[in-house]
Scaffold this motif. Sequence first.
Motif, PDB file in Angstrom:
ATOM      1  N   VAL A   6      -1.381   1.834   1.360  1.00  0.00           N
ATOM      2  CA  VAL A   6      -2.371   1.838   2.437  1.00  0.00           C
ATOM      3  C   VAL A   6      -2.020   2.967   3.404  1.00  0.00           C
ATOM      4  CG1 VAL A   6      -3.061  -0.571   2.315  1.00  0.00           C
ATOM      5  CG2 VAL A   6      -1.042   0.038   3.599  1.00  0.00           C
ATOM      6  N   GLY A   7      -2.865   3.184   4.391  1.00  0.00           N
ATOM      7  CA  GLY A   7      -2.590   4.246   5.362  1.00  0.00           C
ATOM      8  C   GLY A   7      -3.733   5.235   5.448  1.00  0.00           C
ATOM      9  N   HIS A  32      -5.761   3.920   8.947  1.00  0.00           N
ATOM     10  CA  HIS A  32      -5.071   3.400  10.134  1.00  0.00           C
ATOM     11  C   HIS A  32      -5.666   4.015  11.397  1.00  0.00           C
ATOM     12  CE1 HIS A  32      -2.014   1.688  12.555  1.00  0.00           C
ATOM     13  NE2 HIS A  32      -1.555   2.859  12.938  1.00  0.00           N
ATOM     14  N   GLU A  69      -4.396  -1.641  17.577  1.00  0.00           N
ATOM     15  CA  GLU A  69      -3.525  -2.494  18.385  1.00  0.00           C
ATOM     16  C   GLU A  69      -2.910  -1.697  19.534  1.00  0.00           C
ATOM     17  OE1 GLU A  69      -0.912  -4.324  15.557  1.00  0.00           O
ATOM     18  OE2 GLU A  69      -2.487  -5.670  14.861  1.00  0.00           O
ATOM     19  N   LYS A  70      -2.616  -0.426  19.270  1.00  0.00           N
ATOM     20  CA  LYS A  70      -2.073   0.426  20.334  1.00  0.00           C
ATOM     21  C   LYS A  70      -3.173   0.763  21.346  1.00  0.00           C
ATOM     22  CE  LYS A  70       1.376   2.944  21.906  1.00  0.00           C
ATOM     23  NZ  LYS A  70       2.648   2.338  22.262  1.00  0.00           N
ATOM     24  N   HIS A 121      -2.035  -8.788  18.203  1.00  0.00           N
ATOM     25  CA  HIS A 121      -1.567  -8.583  16.828  1.00  0.00           C
ATOM     26  C   HIS A 121      -2.459  -9.395  15.893  1.00  0.00           C
ATOM     27  CE1 HIS A 121       2.136  -8.123  13.984  1.00  0.00           C
ATOM     28  NE2 HIS A 121       1.026  -7.595  13.513  1.00  0.00           N
ATOM     29  N   ILE A 122      -3.044  -8.681  14.949  1.00  0.00           N
ATOM     30  CA  ILE A 122      -4.069  -9.284  14.093  1.00  0.00           C
ATOM     31  C   ILE A 122      -3.527  -9.456  12.693  1.00  0.00           C
ATOM     32  CG2 ILE A 122      -6.375  -8.887  13.112  1.00  0.00           C
ATOM     33  CD1 ILE A 122      -6.144  -6.817  15.885  1.00  0.00           C
ATOM     34  N   LYS A 123      -3.787 -10.615  12.131  1.00  0.00           N
ATOM     35  CA  LYS A 123      -3.388 -10.841  10.737  1.00  0.00           C
ATOM     36  C   LYS A 123      -4.587 -11.348   9.948  1.00  0.00           C
ATOM     37  CE  LYS A 123      -1.739 -13.283   7.210  1.00  0.00           C
ATOM     38  NZ  LYS A 123      -2.071 -14.576   6.629  1.00  0.00           N
ATOM     39  N   TYR A 170      -3.781  -8.953   4.417  1.00  0.00           N
ATOM     40  CA  TYR A 170      -2.424  -8.467   4.716  1.00  0.00           C
ATOM     41  C   TYR A 170      -1.422  -9.006   3.692  1.00  0.00           C
ATOM     42  CZ  TYR A 170       1.322  -6.775   7.721  1.00  0.00           C
ATOM     43  OH  TYR A 170       2.393  -6.092   8.222  1.00  0.00           O
ATOM     44  N   MET A 227      -1.368  -7.060  -0.630  1.00  0.00           N
ATOM     45  CA  MET A 227      -0.041  -6.421  -0.710  1.00  0.00           C
ATOM     46  C   MET A 227       0.839  -7.176  -1.708  1.00  0.00           C
ATOM     47  SD  MET A 227      -0.296  -3.815   1.401  1.00  0.00           S
ATOM     48  CE  MET A 227       1.399  -3.315   1.430  1.00  0.00           C
ATOM     49  N   ILE A 244      -5.587  -4.697   6.939  1.00  0.00           N
ATOM     50  CA  ILE A 244      -4.153  -4.470   6.706  1.00  0.00           C
ATOM     51  C   ILE A 244      -3.679  -3.420   7.705  1.00  0.00           C
ATOM     52  CG2 ILE A 244      -2.387  -3.792   5.043  1.00  0.00           C
ATOM     53  CD1 ILE A 244      -4.428  -4.331   2.826  1.00  0.00           C
ATOM     54  N   GLU A 245      -4.527  -2.420   7.923  1.00  0.00           N
ATOM     55  CA  GLU A 245      -4.085  -1.262   8.713  1.00  0.00           C
ATOM     56  C   GLU A 245      -4.425  -1.386  10.187  1.00  0.00           C
ATOM     57  OE1 GLU A 245      -4.856   2.367   6.829  1.00  0.00           O
ATOM     58  OE2 GLU A 245      -5.078   1.493   4.867  1.00  0.00           O
ATOM     59  N   ARG A 246      -5.534  -1.957  10.514  1.00  0.00           N
ATOM     60  CA  ARG A 246      -6.046  -2.107  11.883  1.00  0.00           C
ATOM     61  C   ARG A 246      -6.162  -0.779  12.612  1.00  0.00           C
ATOM     62  NH1 ARG A 246      -1.844  -5.116  10.263  1.00  0.00           N
ATOM     63  NH2 ARG A 246      -0.772  -4.788  12.210  1.00  0.00           N
ATOM     64  N   HIS A 300       2.344 -15.652  10.114  1.00  0.00           N
ATOM     65  CA  HIS A 300       2.336 -14.381  10.811  1.00  0.00           C
ATOM     66  C   HIS A 300       3.743 -14.075  11.315  1.00  0.00           C
ATOM     67  CE1 HIS A 300       0.421 -11.107  12.696  1.00  0.00           C
ATOM     68  NE2 HIS A 300       0.020 -11.632  13.829  1.00  0.00           N
ATOM     69  N   SER A 354       5.065 -11.524  14.417  1.00  0.00           N
ATOM     70  CA  SER A 354       4.636 -10.543  15.409  1.00  0.00           C
ATOM     71  C   SER A 354       5.831 -10.003  16.181  1.00  0.00           C
ATOM     72  CB  SER A 354       3.626 -11.189  16.370  1.00  0.00           C
ATOM     73  OG  SER A 354       3.037 -10.182  17.147  1.00  0.00           O
ATOM     74  N   THR A 393       6.061  -7.271   3.777  1.00  0.00           N
ATOM     75  CA  THR A 393       5.065  -6.384   4.388  1.00  0.00           C
ATOM     76  C   THR A 393       5.235  -6.338   5.904  1.00  0.00           C
ATOM     77  OG1 THR A 393       3.615  -7.239   2.677  1.00  0.00           O
ATOM     78  CG2 THR A 393       2.610  -5.795   4.288  1.00  0.00           C
ATOM     79  N   PHE A 427       4.744   2.876   5.203  1.00  0.00           N
ATOM     80  CA  PHE A 427       3.745   1.813   5.079  1.00  0.00           C
ATOM     81  C   PHE A 427       2.375   2.356   5.461  1.00  0.00           C
ATOM     82  CE2 PHE A 427       1.851  -2.197   6.988  1.00  0.00           C
ATOM     83  CZ  PHE A 427       1.419  -2.673   5.758  1.00  0.00           C
ATOM     84  N   LEU A 428       2.156   2.587   6.761  1.00  0.00           N
ATOM     85  CA  LEU A 428       0.864   3.119   7.194  1.00  0.00           C
ATOM     86  C   LEU A 428       0.951   4.605   7.530  1.00  0.00           C
ATOM     87  CD1 LEU A 428      -0.260   0.234   9.577  1.00  0.00           C
ATOM     88  CD2 LEU A 428      -0.931   0.575   7.220  1.00  0.00           C
ATOM     89  N   LEU A 429       2.115   5.041   7.991  1.00  0.00           N
ATOM     90  CA  LEU A 429       2.254   6.421   8.453  1.00  0.00           C
ATOM     91  C   LEU A 429       2.828   7.287   7.334  1.00  0.00           C
ATOM     92  CD1 LEU A 429       3.892   5.563  11.884  1.00  0.00           C
ATOM     93  CD2 LEU A 429       1.473   5.879  11.421  1.00  0.00           C
ATOM     94  N   MET A 457       4.483   2.112  17.967  1.00  0.00           N
ATOM     95  CA  MET A 457       4.084   0.913  18.712  1.00  0.00           C
ATOM     96  C   MET A 457       5.042   0.578  19.855  1.00  0.00           C
ATOM     97  SD  MET A 457       1.169  -0.435  18.011  1.00  0.00           S
ATOM     98  CE  MET A 457       1.204  -2.118  18.579  1.00  0.00           C
TER      99      MET A 457
END
Lengths: 368, 196
Positions: A40-41, A44, A48-49, A327-329, A333, A337, A366-368, B62, B64, B114, B136-138, B147
């Motif tokens: 993934v990626g 993105h 969240e930021k 924070h979202i799930k 996710y 994965m 997954i990425e949000r 979850h 967090s 994950t 992962f994402l980056l 973050m």
Amino acid sequence: MKREKATTLYLGPQHPGITGNMMVKLKVEGDTIVNSTTHVGYLHRGFEKLMERRNWLQSFTIVCRICVPEPDPNEENYARAVEEIEGREVPERAQWIRTLVLELARIGTYLLWFAGQSGSAGLYTMGQWSIGDRDYVLDLFEELTGGRVYHMYIWPGGVRRDLPEGFEAKVLQTMDYLEKRLIQYDKLMFDNTIFQKRAMGVGWIDPEKAIEWGVVGAPLRAAGIASDVRKDDPYEVYDQLDFEMGHATTSDVWGRAQVRRFELEQSINLVRQIIEKMPKGEYYNRIPNPMKWVVPAGDAYVKTESARGEFGYYVVSDGTNKPRRVHIKGPAYVHAMTLLEDMLKGANVSDVSFIMNSLGTCPPEIER
Amino acid sequence: MTTENNNLEREEAVVVALKATFPDLTARVKRIRRVEASVSKALTPSVLVHAKNVLGYKALSHISCVDWIEDEHFELVYILWNPDEKIQLLIKTLISRENATMENIDTIWRQANTYQREMREMFGIEFPGFVGAKEFLLEDWDDMPPMRRDFDTKEFVKEAFFLRPGREDAKDVRDTIAKRSKEEIPEFAKKYSREK
């Protein structure tokens, strides 16, 4: 026996069989997958930021964009989390309207899912019909909220506006129409030998391990485990409504399709019940000036049963006018994965999209 | 919001059960179906295993992470679900921001893999002994984990992106159009202008 040489295949990020912007790297021997990795990626957006830098109301316009097919559970989750931290009461009518919106969203998402699942088996007629029917649900959303896909309708304190005049009658008409169409769907999809042969026994999840592995939603119910957030942790007015969960024991793609087909019918009945029982009254408990609105320090974990499974929000406030953390799930996710990676080992390469669709994979969450 | 009675006996029983095994832990009932416990970093894996194997919190809903930069720690929140009792348990622990490390728990729940990959990338928390693909994402990220609260997004954007050549003046669309078309911005719209 001589070991065959493995070939690497990249499914996605641009591929008609993939359910969004993600890639599955497959190692195949002949037609059999020996290893798979989800990448993934590609999507993105740093939501969240972003939310940490926006005030509580501005963040509400971001959350719906986390999931394109079904934005409403995100709005509802965010609104309910903020209300829980703040202790804000929501008018009764607003709770009923929210439930109506969530059920309409579920119907729309299941119709979209029908298209994905049947399309990955080569049954394109079914997909064109269900996407066409989904548009009738989107018409309702357009009239109610002004938006077809992103609604930004459920917000902290209630909903953005009341139901328009004559809206209930239109909803009921649409439900009558969709109910009749289900017979056609059954003929096209479930009575079809191709779909039966492709779906039965494919994408099996061990029911003994399903909860531990983080399986949620229709895949969990198809494994014979009765689990639905609407029943287990009731929110809004689900505890005042009469409905049943989908149930299957095969724990394969066929079972998951059966569960969703049953729940689509249940949702149509739920919408009728909501329209019948909806009380009159206020629809919004007004929040203070959004630019100066301060939510007291605290945290909340709330969850919704979306069409693809349990959707959770962990929201933290530090007592300022901006969220400290949202924070979202989403179900994908885990589903897309670790679960998908394990499930694809030993599967046939032609079943990859089929299995992904049955899990309701959605990369944006997954990425949000 | 739901019309249920406010009998919290089941939730209080969870608090008692947790305290009986781990006297150092603090726990409280948050509301119906929500219990939270604060645990030290060292005790967290034991509490998680106990919650899963003995108390029936089989599902990991979850994980967090919250950055409390002013107190110089991260707060990790493990959110578990008991499918029989229908109770959500939030286990919170604080770890130092400097050289942040936490015990790897993907041997307890496979899907924690994950979450840990994301926390390593986004907050810079290391999990000794943890095997998971680095990215992962980056992609090719060598800056501060984004973050973290002290990551300056505005500064990053200034460094990473550039204005299109010939469009350097187009930071404020309304003003630029007004200048180029030589039309006056209406009085009521001037308050929205960035060039005050």
